[in-house]
Design a protein around this motif. Sequence first.
Motif, PDB file in Angstrom:
ATOM      1  N   ARG A 145       0.721  -1.226  -0.137  1.00 26.17           N
ATOM      2  CA  ARG A 145       0.069  -0.154  -0.084  1.00 26.17           C
ATOM      3  C   ARG A 145       0.854   1.272   0.138  1.00 26.17           C
ATOM      4  O   ARG A 145       0.171   2.135   0.320  1.00 26.17           O
ATOM      5  CB  ARG A 145      -0.953   0.102   1.314  1.00 26.17           C
ATOM      6  N   VAL A 185     -10.038  10.769  -5.820  1.00 27.34           N
ATOM      7  CA  VAL A 185      -9.403   9.727  -6.745  1.00 27.34           C
ATOM      8  C   VAL A 185      -9.676  10.304  -8.322  1.00 27.34           C
ATOM      9  O   VAL A 185      -8.830   9.807  -8.940  1.00 27.34           O
ATOM     10  CB  VAL A 185     -10.524   8.636  -6.665  1.00 27.34           C
ATOM     11  N   THR A 225      -4.866   7.988  -4.144  1.00 28.81           N
ATOM     12  CA  THR A 225      -5.412   7.092  -3.142  1.00 28.81           C
ATOM     13  C   THR A 225      -5.748   7.586  -2.044  1.00 28.81           C
ATOM     14  O   THR A 225      -4.868   8.028  -1.244  1.00 28.81           O
ATOM     15  CB  THR A 225      -4.486   5.889  -3.291  1.00 28.81           C
ATOM     16  N   ASP A 267      -7.701   2.351   1.413  1.00 30.67           N
ATOM     17  CA  ASP A 267      -7.269   1.999   0.109  1.00 30.67           C
ATOM     18  C   ASP A 267      -8.249   2.362  -0.939  1.00 30.67           C
ATOM     19  O   ASP A 267      -8.342   1.415  -1.777  1.00 30.67           O
ATOM     20  CB  ASP A 267      -6.714   0.560   0.195  1.00 30.67           C
ATOM     21  N   SER A 293      -8.976   4.093  -4.635  1.00 29.77           N
ATOM     22  CA  SER A 293      -8.161   4.729  -5.591  1.00 29.77           C
ATOM     23  C   SER A 293      -9.011   4.767  -6.916  1.00 29.77           C
ATOM     24  O   SER A 293      -8.318   5.291  -7.903  1.00 29.77           O
ATOM     25  CB  SER A 293      -6.928   4.127  -5.927  1.00 29.77           C
TER      26      SER A 293
END
Length: 175
Positions: free
Chosen positions: A64, A91, A96, A115, A117
């Motif tokens: 990540r 995004v 992200t 997380d 994106s």
Amino acid sequence: MTAKVRRERLLQILLDSSSPVSATKLASQFDVSRQIIVGDIALLRAAGEQIIATPRGYTMAQSRRPAGYLGSVACVHEDPEDMRRELNIMVDNGCTVVDVIVEHPVYGQIIGSLDISSRYDVTVFMEKISSEQAQPLSALTGGIHLHTLSCDGRETYDRTCRELKQAGLLFHENS
């Protein structure tokens, strides 16, 4: 297969995966319950493995950390559609959304891994909030929260902040 072997294989799947893997998918793969996988993950974490839970599943922490600029942005909103707008702005600008952070009066800093994106990720996240009838962490703080953004550079981060400000989603001391 023993539990130890299952955890070793589970860890290898997460190490090999370039995207999060859901507990449900892992449970199906190993022919065990989702709760067994959740317990396996807890044991792997207790053994020092850096496994992150995201709305789309489990991933390894090192996967990540894309190269580029990492910055934080303070936002405020109370409406779910504003949350969707906020995430889409991030995004759409190529960032992200790594996590969300709130400051709780009893527990201190609470961090939720995201997380996110893409618009697809935003849609999945918003659907999960709705289907689980869950409240976002920002509900604990009157809508005030931080996001850690991973961007390809400072220009991308600055552009994202400008758009969030134009949308009225940035938190300011006199907000």
